[in-house]
Scaffold this motif. Structure first.
Motif, short mmCIF file in Angstrom:
data_model
loop_
_atom_site.label_atom_id
_atom_site.label_comp_id
_atom_site.label_asym_id
_atom_site.label_seq_id
_atom_site.Cartn_x
_atom_site.Cartn_y
_atom_site.Cartn_z
N ASP A 56 35.74 15.54 59.88
CA ASP A 56 35.50 17.18 59.36
C ASP A 56 37.67 16.76 59.04
N SER A 57 37.96 16.29 57.64
CA SER A 57 39.18 15.74 57.08
C SER A 57 39.99 17.60 57.28
N GLY A 58 39.48 18.52 57.23
CA GLY A 58 39.70 20.11 57.28
C GLY A 58 40.15 20.44 58.84
N THR A 60 41.25 18.42 60.86
CA THR A 60 42.60 18.08 61.06
C THR A 60 44.20 19.14 60.54
N TYR A 61 44.04 19.56 59.15
CA TYR A 61 45.04 20.63 59.22
C TYR A 61 45.17 22.29 59.52
N ARG A 62 44.09 22.39 60.71
CA ARG A 62 43.35 23.41 61.17
C ARG A 62 44.30 23.17 62.36
N ALA A 63 43.34 22.38 63.44
CA ALA A 63 44.43 22.18 64.17
C ALA A 63 45.69 22.03 63.98
N VAL A 130 53.03 16.91 55.36
CA VAL A 130 52.17 16.63 56.37
C VAL A 130 51.25 16.26 56.17
N ARG A 131 50.49 16.21 55.05
CA ARG A 131 50.01 15.50 53.97
C ARG A 131 49.67 13.72 54.60
N ALA A 132 50.86 13.23 53.94
CA ALA A 132 51.25 12.25 54.03
C ALA A 132 50.55 11.76 55.33
N ARG A 153 38.94 18.38 50.61
CA ARG A 153 39.17 18.65 49.25
C ARG A 153 39.51 16.89 48.30
N ASP A 154 40.44 16.25 49.39
CA ASP A 154 41.02 14.98 48.39
C ASP A 154 40.43 13.24 49.29
N GLN A 155 38.88 13.80 49.64
CA GLN A 155 38.30 12.50 50.11
C GLN A 155 38.30 11.67 49.83
N GLY A 156 37.43 11.59 48.26
CA GLY A 156 37.07 10.88 47.24
C GLY A 156 38.09 10.31 46.69
N SER A 209 46.28 23.64 42.74
CA SER A 209 47.61 23.66 42.11
C SER A 209 48.18 22.78 42.96
N ARG A 210 47.99 22.33 44.35
CA ARG A 210 48.83 21.87 45.32
C ARG A 210 49.48 21.08 44.51
N GLU A 211 50.66 20.39 44.07
CA GLU A 211 51.35 18.77 43.85
C GLU A 211 50.51 17.77 44.61
#
Ligand code: DC
Length: 246
Positions: A56-58, A60-63, A130-132, A153-156, A209-211
């Motif tokens: 669940d990659s989301g 990690t952003y939540r944590a 953060v994403r990196a 959102r960006d797994q594939g 829309s995020r870069e």
């Protein structure tokens, strides 16, 4: 009953496919899509049915967001947020409900699902730094898992571009808002459908829309519109496609 909580499918294909997976070296399946498309529910069900791991990659952003708030960090301070992300001790562990989340060994699985975290995670999600760090962490977690279904959102598109099977789930904003309000009603919480629809459209716009790592349909993804489908139908359709490829 809310779409997200519809009973899990457990038809005969499940045992056959789980058995086949025991002999597959590495199979990576990605499931991307907007909020409310049903991807979390079906990714979890699919992983369970195939007896493989669920990433669940989301979470990690939540944590990161939860930890930053509890450390008193201003979420708009990207450098501070990125520094915290680099040193966070974050683990995803298998759990009956999908995934357990540990920060410094403490179980924060429930806390990271609070509405405040859902709203504020956009700071971490829109930070390239953060994403990196989290993309690397997600790959490391995936590496340890072997066969897995990864959802986000960006797994594939970014994290596992060489995944064996990629899915992109979608549903109209109205259907997604209805599912979300049904879910809230089912747990006894008041829900204003119009506000929920607005929140969904706001999240769509920020996700798309995020870069860095925007929500896109990954190249080669199988697109499924879940608007008129049940959880069982979606999961079975995905299982059939996977079956054709293993
Ligand atoms: O899927 P979710 O609601 O748990 O995701 C939480 C947040 O993290 C949401 O704002 C979207 C973002 N996210 C992301 O940017 N990239 C991912 N791979 C997964 C989630």
């Amino acid at each position: 009953m809310a779409w997200e909580t519809t009973a899990a499918p457990c038809p005969a294909w499940h045992n056959d496919m789980a058995a086949q997976f025991r002999y597959t070296l590495v199979m990576i399946i990605t499931v991307d899509g907007p909020a409310g498309s049903g991807k979390s529910t079906v990714a979890r069900e699919l992983a369970k049915a195939l007896s493989i791991a669920y990433l669940d990659s989301g979470a990690t952003y939540r944590a990161v967001t939860y930890h930053a708030i509890s450390q008193g960090i201003d979420l708009r301070d990207e450098a501070a947020l990125a520094a915290l992300t680099k040193r966070i001790d974050l683990e995803l562990i298998p759990h009956a409900d999908g995934v357990g989340v540990l920060v410094s060994g403490r179980d924060v699985s429930r806390q990271i699902r609070a509405p405040e975290i859902t709203t504020k995670t956009r700071y971490a999600a829109s930070s390239p730094q953060v994403r990196a760090v989290l993309v690397k962490l997600q790959r490391k977690i995936g590496n340890r898992m072997g066969n897995f279904v990864s959802e986000g959102r960006d797994q594939g598109s970014v994290v596992f571009p060489d995944a064996d099977v990629k899915f992109y789930l979608d549903a109209s904003p109205q259907v997604r808002a209805r599912r979300r309000s049904d879910e809230l009603w089912a747990t006894g919480r008041l829900a204003n459908r119009r506000q929920i629809l607005q929140a969904i459209m706001d999240r769509d716009s920020s996700d798309r829309s995020r870069e860095v790592g925007p929500l896109v349909k990954p190249d080669g993804a199988v697109i499924i519109d879940t608007s008129e489908m049940t959880v069982a139908q979606v999961t079975e359709a995905m299982a059939q496609i996977i079956q054709e490829r293993i």
